[in-house]
Motif scaffolding. Sequence first.
Motif, PDB file in Angstrom:
ATOM      1  N   ASP A   1      42.796  54.044  39.787  1.00  0.00           N
ATOM      2  CA  ASP A   1      43.172  53.484  40.804  1.00  0.00           C
ATOM      3  C   ASP A   1      43.566  51.808  40.877  1.00  0.00           C
ATOM      4  OD1 ASP A   1      43.833  53.280  43.336  1.00  0.00           O
ATOM      5  OD2 ASP A   1      41.931  52.945  44.226  1.00  0.00           O
ATOM      6  N   VAL A   2      42.701  51.158  40.526  1.00  0.00           N
ATOM      7  CA  VAL A   2      42.527  49.765  40.358  1.00  0.00           C
ATOM      8  C   VAL A   2      41.308  49.128  39.511  1.00  0.00           C
ATOM      9  CG1 VAL A   2      41.229  49.541  42.370  1.00  0.00           C
ATOM     10  CG2 VAL A   2      43.024  47.700  41.823  1.00  0.00           C
ATOM     11  N   LEU A   3      41.902  48.066  39.047  1.00  0.00           N
ATOM     12  CA  LEU A   3      41.008  47.452  37.706  1.00  0.00           C
ATOM     13  C   LEU A   3      40.505  46.145  38.322  1.00  0.00           C
ATOM     14  CD1 LEU A   3      39.552  47.325  34.928  1.00  0.00           C
ATOM     15  CD2 LEU A   3      41.818  46.260  34.143  1.00  0.00           C
ATOM     16  N   GLU A   4      39.246  45.923  38.051  1.00  0.00           N
ATOM     17  CA  GLU A   4      38.546  44.696  38.410  1.00  0.00           C
ATOM     18  C   GLU A   4      39.087  43.463  37.726  1.00  0.00           C
ATOM     19  OE1 GLU A   4      33.953  43.182  39.577  1.00  0.00           O
ATOM     20  OE2 GLU A   4      34.068  44.917  38.736  1.00  0.00           O
ATOM     21  N   TYR A   5      38.988  42.340  38.246  1.00  0.00           N
ATOM     22  CA  TYR A   5      39.287  41.051  37.759  1.00  0.00           C
ATOM     23  C   TYR A   5      38.168  40.142  38.178  1.00  0.00           C
ATOM     24  CZ  TYR A   5      41.010  36.484  36.843  1.00  0.00           C
ATOM     25  OH  TYR A   5      41.231  35.000  36.515  1.00  0.00           O
ATOM     26  N   HIS A   6      37.162  39.629  37.320  1.00  0.00           N
ATOM     27  CA  HIS A   6      36.302  38.755  37.975  1.00  0.00           C
ATOM     28  C   HIS A   6      36.038  37.355  37.204  1.00  0.00           C
ATOM     29  CE1 HIS A   6      32.229  37.959  39.475  1.00  0.00           C
ATOM     30  NE2 HIS A   6      32.005  39.081  39.963  1.00  0.00           N
ATOM     31  N   ALA A   7      37.251  36.721  37.123  1.00  0.00           N
ATOM     32  CA  ALA A   7      37.321  35.221  36.476  1.00  0.00           C
ATOM     33  C   ALA A   7      38.074  34.312  37.483  1.00  0.00           C
ATOM     34  CB  ALA A   7      37.481  35.673  34.996  1.00  0.00           C
TER      35      ALA A   7
ATOM     36  N   ILE B   1      45.572  45.171  39.799  1.00  0.00           N
ATOM     37  CA  ILE B   1      44.189  44.563  39.628  1.00  0.00           C
ATOM     38  C   ILE B   1      43.691  43.942  41.050  1.00  0.00           C
ATOM     39  CG2 ILE B   1      43.108  42.424  38.612  1.00  0.00           C
ATOM     40  CD1 ILE B   1      44.381  44.311  36.636  1.00  0.00           C
ATOM     41  N   TYR B   2      42.464  44.308  41.179  1.00  0.00           N
ATOM     42  CA  TYR B   2      41.781  43.881  42.317  1.00  0.00           C
ATOM     43  C   TYR B   2      41.002  42.541  41.913  1.00  0.00           C
ATOM     44  CZ  TYR B   2      37.025  45.653  41.621  1.00  0.00           C
ATOM     45  OH  TYR B   2      35.734  46.247  41.278  1.00  0.00           O
ATOM     46  N   ALA B   3      40.804  41.481  42.707  1.00  0.00           N
ATOM     47  CA  ALA B   3      40.249  40.312  42.373  1.00  0.00           C
ATOM     48  C   ALA B   3      38.831  40.249  43.128  1.00  0.00           C
ATOM     49  CB  ALA B   3      40.928  39.000  42.991  1.00  0.00           C
ATOM     50  N   ASP B   4      37.905  39.879  42.238  1.00  0.00           N
ATOM     51  CA  ASP B   4      36.499  39.968  42.780  1.00  0.00           C
ATOM     52  C   ASP B   4      36.306  38.274  43.210  1.00  0.00           C
ATOM     53  OD1 ASP B   4      33.564  39.800  43.049  1.00  0.00           O
ATOM     54  OD2 ASP B   4      33.562  41.538  42.080  1.00  0.00           O
ATOM     55  N   CYS B   5      36.076  38.264  44.576  1.00  0.00           N
ATOM     56  CA  CYS B   5      36.127  36.987  45.263  1.00  0.00           C
ATOM     57  C   CYS B   5      34.692  36.587  45.686  1.00  0.00           C
ATOM     58  CB  CYS B   5      37.002  37.013  46.425  1.00  0.00           C
ATOM     59  SG  CYS B   5      38.777  37.873  46.177  1.00  0.00           S
TER      60      CYS B   5
ATOM     61  N   ARG C   1      43.612  32.788  50.673  1.00  0.00           N
ATOM     62  CA  ARG C   1      43.962  32.063  49.449  1.00  0.00           C
ATOM     63  C   ARG C   1      44.292  33.168  48.326  1.00  0.00           C
ATOM     64  NH1 ARG C   1      41.974  30.053  44.530  1.00  0.00           N
ATOM     65  NH2 ARG C   1      40.158  31.079  44.341  1.00  0.00           N
ATOM     66  N   VAL C   2      43.407  34.062  47.856  1.00  0.00           N
ATOM     67  CA  VAL C   2      43.513  35.144  46.952  1.00  0.00           C
ATOM     68  C   VAL C   2      44.895  35.788  47.037  1.00  0.00           C
ATOM     69  CG1 VAL C   2      42.675  36.671  45.283  1.00  0.00           C
ATOM     70  CG2 VAL C   2      41.285  34.764  46.364  1.00  0.00           C
ATOM     71  N   LYS C   3      44.984  36.224  48.523  1.00  0.00           N
ATOM     72  CA  LYS C   3      46.078  37.190  48.817  1.00  0.00           C
ATOM     73  C   LYS C   3      47.503  36.502  48.394  1.00  0.00           C
ATOM     74  CE  LYS C   3      48.670  39.171  52.665  1.00  0.00           C
ATOM     75  NZ  LYS C   3      48.648  39.274  54.265  1.00  0.00           N
ATOM     76  N   GLU C   4      47.702  35.137  48.661  1.00  0.00           N
ATOM     77  CA  GLU C   4      48.561  34.230  48.263  1.00  0.00           C
ATOM     78  C   GLU C   4      48.937  34.347  46.878  1.00  0.00           C
ATOM     79  OE1 GLU C   4      47.906  30.865  50.381  1.00  0.00           O
ATOM     80  OE2 GLU C   4      48.349  31.789  52.306  1.00  0.00           O
ATOM     81  N   MET C   5      47.920  34.496  45.961  1.00  0.00           N
ATOM     82  CA  MET C   5      48.204  34.478  44.469  1.00  0.00           C
ATOM     83  C   MET C   5      48.790  35.962  44.028  1.00  0.00           C
ATOM     84  SD  MET C   5      44.377  33.164  43.517  1.00  0.00           S
ATOM     85  CE  MET C   5      44.619  33.195  41.681  1.00  0.00           C
ATOM     86  N   GLY C   6      49.002  36.894  45.255  1.00  0.00           N
ATOM     87  CA  GLY C   6      49.626  37.871  44.680  1.00  0.00           C
ATOM     88  C   GLY C   6      48.825  39.229  44.440  1.00  0.00           C
ATOM     89  N   PHE C   7      47.440  39.159  44.838  1.00  0.00           N
ATOM     90  CA  PHE C   7      46.672  40.169  44.773  1.00  0.00           C
ATOM     91  C   PHE C   7      46.919  41.095  46.156  1.00  0.00           C
ATOM     92  CE2 PHE C   7      44.825  37.433  41.817  1.00  0.00           C
ATOM     93  CZ  PHE C   7      44.611  38.089  40.591  1.00  0.00           C
ATOM     94  N   SER C   8      46.913  42.412  45.796  1.00  0.00           N
ATOM     95  CA  SER C   8      46.860  43.356  47.034  1.00  0.00           C
ATOM     96  C   SER C   8      45.620  44.194  47.251  1.00  0.00           C
ATOM     97  CB  SER C   8      48.061  44.701  46.782  1.00  0.00           C
ATOM     98  OG  SER C   8      47.662  45.236  45.530  1.00  0.00           O
ATOM     99  N   ALA C   9      44.650  43.699  46.400  1.00  0.00           N
ATOM    100  CA  ALA C   9      43.319  44.277  46.771  1.00  0.00           C
ATOM    101  C   ALA C   9      42.229  43.424  46.200  1.00  0.00           C
ATOM    102  CB  ALA C   9      43.050  45.414  45.731  1.00  0.00           C
ATOM    103  N   LEU C  10      41.222  43.169  47.050  1.00  0.00           N
ATOM    104  CA  LEU C  10      40.269  42.178  46.938  1.00  0.00           C
ATOM    105  C   LEU C  10      39.129  42.930  47.068  1.00  0.00           C
ATOM    106  CD1 LEU C  10      41.610  39.506  49.712  1.00  0.00           C
ATOM    107  CD2 LEU C  10      42.287  39.900  46.877  1.00  0.00           C
ATOM    108  N   LYS C  11      37.780  42.239  46.502  1.00  0.00           N
ATOM    109  CA  LYS C  11      36.436  42.412  46.795  1.00  0.00           C
ATOM    110  C   LYS C  11      35.555  41.440  47.033  1.00  0.00           C
ATOM    111  CE  LYS C  11      33.567  44.102  43.585  1.00  0.00           C
ATOM    112  NZ  LYS C  11      33.156  45.125  42.401  1.00  0.00           N
ATOM    113  N   PHE C  12      34.557  41.590  47.852  1.00  0.00           N
ATOM    114  CA  PHE C  12      33.643  40.265  47.986  1.00  0.00           C
ATOM    115  C   PHE C  12      32.211  41.032  47.908  1.00  0.00           C
ATOM    116  CE2 PHE C  12      37.292  38.688  50.329  1.00  0.00           C
ATOM    117  CZ  PHE C  12      37.096  37.163  50.157  1.00  0.00           C
ATOM    118  N   ASP C  13      31.239  40.192  47.641  1.00  0.00           N
ATOM    119  CA  ASP C  13      29.933  40.635  47.757  1.00  0.00           C
ATOM    120  C   ASP C  13      29.345  40.321  49.308  1.00  0.00           C
ATOM    121  OD1 ASP C  13      29.804  40.806  45.007  1.00  0.00           O
ATOM    122  OD2 ASP C  13      28.963  38.591  44.496  1.00  0.00           O
ATOM    123  N   LEU C  14      28.491  41.500  49.712  1.00  0.00           N
ATOM    124  CA  LEU C  14      28.222  41.472  51.121  1.00  0.00           C
ATOM    125  C   LEU C  14      26.677  41.312  50.962  1.00  0.00           C
ATOM    126  CD1 LEU C  14      29.864  41.806  53.522  1.00  0.00           C
ATOM    127  CD2 LEU C  14      29.327  44.115  53.482  1.00  0.00           C
ATOM    128  N   ASP C  15      26.001  41.228  50.048  1.00  0.00           N
ATOM    129  CA  ASP C  15      24.511  40.721  49.969  1.00  0.00           C
ATOM    130  C   ASP C  15      24.493  39.390  50.032  1.00  0.00           C
ATOM    131  OD1 ASP C  15      25.845  41.068  47.416  1.00  0.00           O
ATOM    132  OD2 ASP C  15      23.717  40.639  46.713  1.00  0.00           O
TER     133      ASP C  15
END
Length: 408
Positions: free
Chosen positions: A349-355, A133-137, A169-183
């Motif tokens: 590859d990896v699934l989004e989690y957005h919550a 899972i990747y976390a949408d941050c 913070r989210v890395k410490e939750m155990g996620f190895s993949a992260l996404k951020f908005d860049l707009d």
Amino acid sequence: MRDYSNHANTRTPERDVEITDIETCVVEGNFEWNLVKVHTDAGVTGIGESYRGGGVTEIMEYMKRFLIGENPLDVERLFRRMVQEMSGHGGTTGKVVTAASGIEVALWDATGKILGLPVYQLLGGKYRDDIRIYADCHAGEAYEVEDGFTEYHDEGAYSPAAYAQEAQRVKEMGFSALKFDLDMPIDNRPDPFNGRLSNEALDRKVEIVSAVREAVGDDIDLAFDCHWDYSLDSAKRLAHVLEPYDLMWLEDVVPPENEDVQREVARSTQTPLATGENRFRVHEFTDLIYEYGVDILTPDPMTCGGLAESKAIANRAEENYMAVSPHNVCSPIGTMACVHLAASIPNFDVLEYHALEVDWWDDLVAQEEPLIQDGYIQVPETPGLGIELDEDVVDDHLLAGNSGFSDV
């Protein structure tokens, strides 16, 4: 008009099943989650979810007119019937397909329960036991959806330090993949309409990406989402200046309508590009895949046609050695549907989690342990989707004006 109603009359008794009712409700999470139940005369109810937004549940309710009495085990035939019967309502794309997607998922869940098999098995089998899972941050309060549209916050929320802090913070939750908005608001200066990035805006994005990469290190996969904001020249410039940061991908850099422009950006950079969440059915992905307009495909199964249609899309991507990372902004219902899809395709590859901001997200399903553990979701072995709704939590978070599910 083609007739996709039931013409197969030979069934064993245990599979001679009928749909008796379809119910919907909208749960107010960080998005409006459109949930659906398909009831059957086998005493089994399937649950599903369609992509967020208005009008979808009304379309699902409309489809009861021709789905009641049908056999829920004929999932793919019934999807085609929904599209065909609604063809005069824009049924080949848009919210009709999105509504059909949620019902399709509920049909798979019901079928799995009736046959005693998990959905991934019905889709063809399992490639993996655990889905990454990747976390949408979001940095601070940098993103908010209010009444279905996006509102920017003060520019202080978009500081590189805020992004870096959230990434850590989210890395410490155990996620190895992260996404951020860049707009961000700075993109709209000096002109809010033309999609061109100033040097100042471009430099700010580089600062943010650099800060996040430094905060989490090279072992974390990073993606950034642009929400279709930029002109061709700015998209090329942005993708180029981010090449040193080894991104997992840069998402939706140009508006989605013109595939030639998307391909032009892809051919101009070594930064992997991702897109696909606002396309419908396999036909709208064909040129994108076969013309190599993208590196990572991001269909939204709760939008584009459900699980079988998403697998067909993934099969075409596999022909071109493209990875598939499904877009997902759903409750646990849609998320677990995506988990079964991810288990059943080789090129996932990896699934989004957005919550991340929804502290009751896990409570929506009746189980004790969190679904996401150390950045992964385990593929269920129980029949259907492997989860059930907690009806009390559903009722606690209904969108105003919704009556919720009955006790059928």
